[in-house]
Scaffold this active site. Structure first.
Site, short mmCIF file in Angstrom:
data_model
loop_
_atom_site.label_atom_id
_atom_site.label_comp_id
_atom_site.label_asym_id
_atom_site.label_seq_id
_atom_site.Cartn_x
_atom_site.Cartn_y
_atom_site.Cartn_z
N TRP A 132 -4.09 -7.25 12.05
CA TRP A 132 -3.20 -6.49 10.98
C TRP A 132 -1.80 -6.10 11.97
CZ3 TRP A 132 -3.23 -0.45 10.03
CH2 TRP A 132 -2.50 -0.37 8.84
N ASP A 213 -11.75 -0.54 13.99
CA ASP A 213 -11.26 -0.13 12.64
C ASP A 213 -12.19 -0.80 11.65
OD1 ASP A 213 -9.37 -0.17 10.40
OD2 ASP A 213 -7.76 -0.89 11.41
N LYS A 248 -9.88 1.34 0.37
CA LYS A 248 -10.48 0.21 -0.15
C LYS A 248 -11.80 0.34 -0.89
CE LYS A 248 -7.31 -1.36 2.66
NZ LYS A 248 -6.01 -2.21 2.60
N1 KET Z 1 -6.69 -0.95 9.06
C1 KET Z 1 -6.79 -1.99 8.30
C2 KET Z 1 -7.35 -3.15 9.16
C3 KET Z 1 -5.98 -2.55 7.28
O1 KET Z 1 -5.82 -3.50 6.70
C4 KET Z 1 -5.36 -1.43 6.80
C5 KET Z 1 -4.64 -1.36 5.50
C6 KET Z 1 -5.39 -0.05 7.11
C7 KET Z 1 -6.23 -0.06 8.47
C8 KET Z 1 -4.84 1.07 6.65
O2 KET Z 1 -5.73 1.79 5.70
P1 KET Z 1 -5.44 3.09 5.15
O3 KET Z 1 -6.73 3.92 5.42
O4 KET Z 1 -5.02 3.21 3.73
O5 KET Z 1 -4.28 3.90 6.14
N2 KET Z 1 -4.23 -2.69 5.20
C9 KET Z 1 -3.44 -3.30 3.82
C10 KET Z 1 -2.36 -2.37 3.26
C11 KET Z 1 -1.38 -1.89 4.66
O6 KET Z 1 -0.94 -2.92 5.01
O7 KET Z 1 -0.93 -1.02 4.65
C12 KET Z 1 -3.01 -4.64 4.20
O8 KET Z 1 -3.10 -5.29 5.30
O9 KET Z 1 -2.37 -5.19 3.09
#
Ligand code: KET
Length: 398
Positions: A132, A213, A248
């Site tokens: 990511w 993660d 998610k």
């Molecule tokens: N870790 C990973 C691997 C991930 O894909 C995301 C979000 C997050 C953490 C962040 O999650 P949060 O708990 O909402 O802070 N990924 C998607 C959205 C983004 O880029 O923010 C994506 O990869 O599309």
């Protein structure tokens, strides 16, 4: 010279900007495979009934909106621990896990990174190639050096497990190794349970610091199944970090519901670590979100809501698997002789298509199909109304 004239313009985030560009596209048949968000078969971001019910309870109680403790509510933190480590976890029973509710898992990842920078100043971070995009930005933003380790095998659409282990075996002690616990972003390629069991002793022998993660729990093989790496690492006795997200799994992206847990040697060490994590939070965002705490603790903690949530997660996972099968079927029929089996073996929201940046641009411009330029697609953006023409568009540019 005016005050800010020396600033460099922000190029924008490749994922979030694309999602915004999609919103501005007037074409009615556009397809959003850009961002890691689950859409239902009607193309909407669902509000889960269990979340609605938790919110209704909170509204009815109308409790005062004071600040939460720096580490979040006790109810949310213990619910997170049970979800990650499992009921009856020896690590939890011994009190060696320090958990904070954070501002999304992004907040957790960054708090862990700041903590590492302060207490392990010589450590550098190793992330999968690819990972990511924001992982690198977050750890570099905390002042840590970031390097890639081999991961994705473009030739097979699978994993370069031997090369990965070889690189990790050569790292200095206390190097930080970022690992996706399940549903790897962006490739959808995960370690098998047998591979985790091979990797974990290596991490221990080399005295590396694993940093998991877990952003897609339940989207791979199941809620408990997707926590396999967390539980196997805890059982191994190693110390490690884990940031987990509810964005998610509960479809609550904007509520910023996440947590950071650090598994330590014993209870006394966990208290020490929790204290320093709290210090890190206090000088950053101070304390986490009240509404997120209520959602997490109620949905996970109340048996009826918990059962409804587990059914919802299973339904989301099943729908994605069905879309993987449809995509695979149509594209294989259009381009016989080419192997698209990776759509079926890759897990979670994402697949890595191998489409070049030029092909991705064509898909967007000619067909209104949006994906990030690495060729990653969010399979959860497909539905029964768009999967066929999306597969045909992909076949047309391949
Ligand atoms: N870790 C990973 C691997 C991930 O894909 C995301 C979000 C997050 C953490 C962040 O999650 P949060 O708990 O909402 O802070 N990924 C998607 C959205 C983004 O880029 O923010 C994506 O990869 O599309």
């Amino acid at each position: 010279m005016s005050t800010f004239s020396h600033l460099e313009p922000y190029a924008g985030d490749p994922i979030l900007s694309l999602n915004e560009a999609f919103g501005h596209d007037p074409r009615p048949n556009k397809v959003n495979l850009s961002i890691g968000i689950y859409f239902d078969d009607a193309g909407r971001i669902p509000v889960l009934d269990c979340v609605r019910r938790a919110e209704a309870q909170m509204l009815a109680e109308s409790a005062p909106k004071s600040y939460l403790p720096i580490e979040g509510t006790a109810a949310a933190r213990s619910a997170v621990q049970g979800l990650l480590f499992g009921a009856g976890s020896p690590a939890l029973a011994s009190g060696r896990v320090a958990t904070l509710q954070t501002v999304g898992s992004s907040g957790g990842l960054r708090v862990g990174a700041d903590f590492l920078r302060r207490w392990f100043p010589a450590s550098e971070v190793w992330v999968s190639d690819p990972t990511w995009d924001n992982h690198r930005a977050m750890f570099e933003g905390a002042g840590l050096k970031v390097h890639p380790y081999p991961y994705y095998d473009a030739a097979s659409g699978g994993l370069r497990f031997d090369a990965m282990c070889e690189t990790l075996s050569s790292l200095p002690a206390q190097s930080v190794v970022l690992l996706h616990a399940c549903c790897h972003n962006p490739t959808g390629v995960d370690l098998s349970q047998a591979q985790w069991e091979q990797l974990i002793p290596l991490l221990g022998e080399r005295r590396l610091i694993p940093y998991l993660d877990l952003a897609y729990q339940g989207y791979g093989d199941g809620i408990a199944e997707d926590a396999f790496a967390v539980r196997a690492l805890a059982d191994s006795g190693l110390s490690f970090f884990i940031a987990n997200s509810f964005s998610k799994s509960m479809s609550v992206y904007g509520e910023r519901a996440g947590a950071l847990s650090v598994v330590c040697a014993d209870r006394a060490e966990a208290e020490l670590v929790l204290g320093q994590l709290k210090a890190t939070v206090r000088r950053n965002y101070s304390s986490p979100a009240l509404h997120a705490a209520g959602i997490i603790s109620r949905v996970l903690g109340e048996p009826e809501l918990r059962a409804a949530w587990e059914a919802d997660v299973a339904a989301m996972r099943t729908r994605i698997l069905a879309m993987r099968r449809s995509l695979h079927g149509v594209i294989s029929a259009k381009l016989p002789g080419r192997d698209f089996g990776y759509f079926l073996t890759q897990r979670g929201m994402f697949s890595y298509t191998g489409l070049s940046a030029a092909q991705v641009d064509r898909l967007r411009e000619e067909f209104g199909v949006y994906l990030v330029r690495s060729g990653r697609i969010c399979v959860a953006g497909l539905n029964s109304g768009n999967v066929e023409r999306t597969a045909e568009a992909m076949a047309a540019v391949l």
